[in-house]
Design an enzyme around this catalytic site. Structure first.
Site, short mmCIF file in Angstrom:
data_model
loop_
_atom_site.label_atom_id
_atom_site.label_comp_id
_atom_site.label_asym_id
_atom_site.label_seq_id
_atom_site.Cartn_x
_atom_site.Cartn_y
_atom_site.Cartn_z
N HIS A 149 0.87 -1.17 0.00
CA HIS A 149 0.00 0.00 0.00
C HIS A 149 0.91 1.23 0.00
O HIS A 149 1.67 1.46 0.94
CB HIS A 149 -0.91 0.01 1.23
CG HIS A 149 -1.95 -1.06 1.19
ND1 HIS A 149 -2.47 -1.66 2.32
CD2 HIS A 149 -2.58 -1.66 0.14
CE1 HIS A 149 -3.37 -2.57 1.98
NE2 HIS A 149 -3.44 -2.59 0.66
N GLU A 152 1.29 3.60 2.99
CA GLU A 152 1.69 3.05 4.29
C GLU A 152 3.22 2.94 4.26
O GLU A 152 3.78 1.89 3.97
CB GLU A 152 0.97 1.73 4.53
CG GLU A 152 -0.54 1.94 4.62
CD GLU A 152 -1.35 0.66 4.70
OE1 GLU A 152 -0.77 -0.42 4.94
OE2 GLU A 152 -2.59 0.74 4.52
N HIS A 249 2.80 -2.95 6.98
CA HIS A 249 1.74 -2.00 6.63
C HIS A 249 1.72 -0.87 7.66
O HIS A 249 2.54 -0.83 8.58
CB HIS A 249 0.39 -2.71 6.60
CG HIS A 249 0.24 -3.67 5.46
ND1 HIS A 249 -0.56 -3.42 4.38
CD2 HIS A 249 0.80 -4.89 5.23
CE1 HIS A 249 -0.48 -4.44 3.52
NE2 HIS A 249 0.33 -5.34 4.04
N GLU A 325 1.46 -4.29 11.28
CA GLU A 325 1.03 -2.89 11.18
C GLU A 325 1.91 -2.08 12.13
O GLU A 325 1.94 -2.31 13.33
CB GLU A 325 -0.44 -2.77 11.58
CG GLU A 325 -1.40 -3.64 10.77
CD GLU A 325 -1.81 -2.98 9.46
OE1 GLU A 325 -1.41 -1.81 9.22
OE2 GLU A 325 -2.52 -3.64 8.68
#
Length: 436
Positions: A149, A152, A249, A325
């Protein structure tokens, strides 16, 4: 009238397992759960991400914000981030220069190569790190991939920092040196450089790359119709024998473990949770999370993702993978990046070391392929399934215990070997049985 037409066009769509949603608006729905848009989400015409107590991210075509306004649902546009926050981040060319500098600093252990180009022609760089970097050794293979992404960005910066530290400390830091000497490490800082340049989640084709991998079907591992970045990663994965991986991410602080696409539990569910907790416990913000107990979550329990890299790599390639994350803010101030690296550095090194919690075999003969059925014998008895192998070698990360490997080579009788995995012997010279 425009709102009504948009509503009807969305609800007429159906989910497509090959094509990801075209992302033209990036919104955050405030103070709601996904159930508030159940009808819309069920059509497959939008994507959700990062569900939290504050709301969730929502992605789709132009007109999505009009639809939310028609429904009286509060939201904000996530692309409204100020340019001042973005200004200090390196360009793709500057990231390339940093990677080449790390390679030049320690070329004996660093080899930079491209697995292909993005839609706009940017190299998809991978750094191989190994003590015999020009040789394909029989060692456990580990992989980090970040920033599929494009918005990110924290993981891109942290993986570049990790590469630089390994280049600088090899030979003087015993932990780093042992890891490099006994492992083949591959690090890809940016899978979506076009998206990062455009400051958006999707690639240049407005496609979410983490919804564009094959879903869990034995006949479905095909590159046909997929984005070029996904195709390059799929070819790369098929060319190696990765047995443990993570992809990075942003938008939350948590380790997300398989499965993402089904509520069924992975055959090694307890072991995967242990590995995930090992990462989170070394990260102060993760381990003290109020949103996720212990700083970890099962993927589908958080929200369901179809076509994600994590499940695809686990299912098709025996490559146990988690999703990390790293930061609640997708584009934190660049000055905050060193702090994020300090918070994650020990976790990142810890997770790489866990690739040695496994066992495998290698043939003295080259070019051998086949299947291996694995049964755990102790401390519990359990069938773990059958796996393909090629290139005359196989390796699997698993919890400590005794295992029976039944190896089936094409046009040959079965062979059975016993292998042992010891939890405390993380770094070894390779836990491989040799087969004539």
């Amino acid at each position: 009238m425009k709102n009504i037409i948009f509503s009807l066009s969305l609800l007429a769509l159906t989910a497509n397992v090959f094509a990801s949603v075209k992302i033209e608006e990036e919104l955050f729905v405030i103070g709601q759960r996904p159930e508030a848009l159940r009808e819309l989400i069920s059509t497959g015409s939008v994507e959700i991400d990062h569900v939290s107590s504050e709301g969730f991210e929502l992605y789709g075509k132009k007109g999505l914000s009009d639809y939310l306004e028609m429904k009286g649902i509060s939201y904000f546009d996530m692309k409204s981030i100020t340019k001042s926050v973005l200004a200090d981040y390196p360009s793709h060319a500057e990231i390339t220069a940093k990677l080449k500098a790390a390679e030049a600093k320690n070329p004996k252990i660093m080899k930079l190569f491209s697995i292909g180009k993005s839609i706009q022609g940017k190299e998809l760089w991978v750094m191989k790190i190994s003590d015999n970097v020009e040789t394909d050794e029989t060692e456990p293979e580990f992989k980090y991939i970040s920033s599929m992404h494009g918005d990110e960005i924290t993981g891109r910066e942290l993986t570049v920092s990790l590469i630089a530290e390994i280049a600088a400390k090899y030979g003087s830091d015993s932990e780093i040196t042992d890891l490099v000497n006994n492992t083949e490490i591959y690090i890809m800082p940016s899978m979506n450089p076009d998206g990062s340049q455009l400051r958006q989640r999707a690639n240049y084709n407005s496609t979410d790359l983490n919804r564009n991998f094959p879903e869990l079907s034995r006949n479905g591992n095909t590159m046909s119709g997929r984005e070029i970045e996904n195709q390059h990663v799929m070819k790369f994965q098929a060319s190696r024998q990765f047995s443990l991986s993570a992809n990075f991410h942003g938008g939350a602080v948590v380790v997300n473990y398989p499965w993402d696409s089904t509520y069924d539990r992975h055959p090694l569910d307890g072991f995967i949770k242990e590995l995930s907790l090992g990462y989170s416990e070394l990260n102060p913000e993760m381990r003290s999370s109020r949103e996720f107990e212990g700083g970890i979550t099962n993927g589908a329990d958080w929200y369901v993702v179809k076509g994600g890299m994590q499940d695809w790599s686990c299912f098709f390639y025996n490559d146990l993978q988690v999703t990390v994350e790293l930061s609640d803010t997708k584009w934190p101030n660049y000055s905050d990046i060193p702090g994020f690296y300090r918070s994650n550095r020990d976790s990142m090194v810890y997770f790489m070391k866990q690739v040695h919690r496994g066992a495998g075999f290698k043939f003295k003969r080259s070019g051998i392929s086949g299947t291996v059925a694995i049964k755990q014998l102790s401390p519990v008895s359990k069938d773990l399934g059958s796996f393909a192998f090629n290139s005359s070698e196989f390796y699997k990360v698993m919890p400590e215990g005794e295992y029976a490997y039944t190896i089936t080579e094409k046009n040959k009788s079965n062979k059975e070997i016993r292998v042992f995995i010891e939890k405390d012997k993380v770094i070894t010279n390779g836990n491989y049985a040799v087969i004539e």
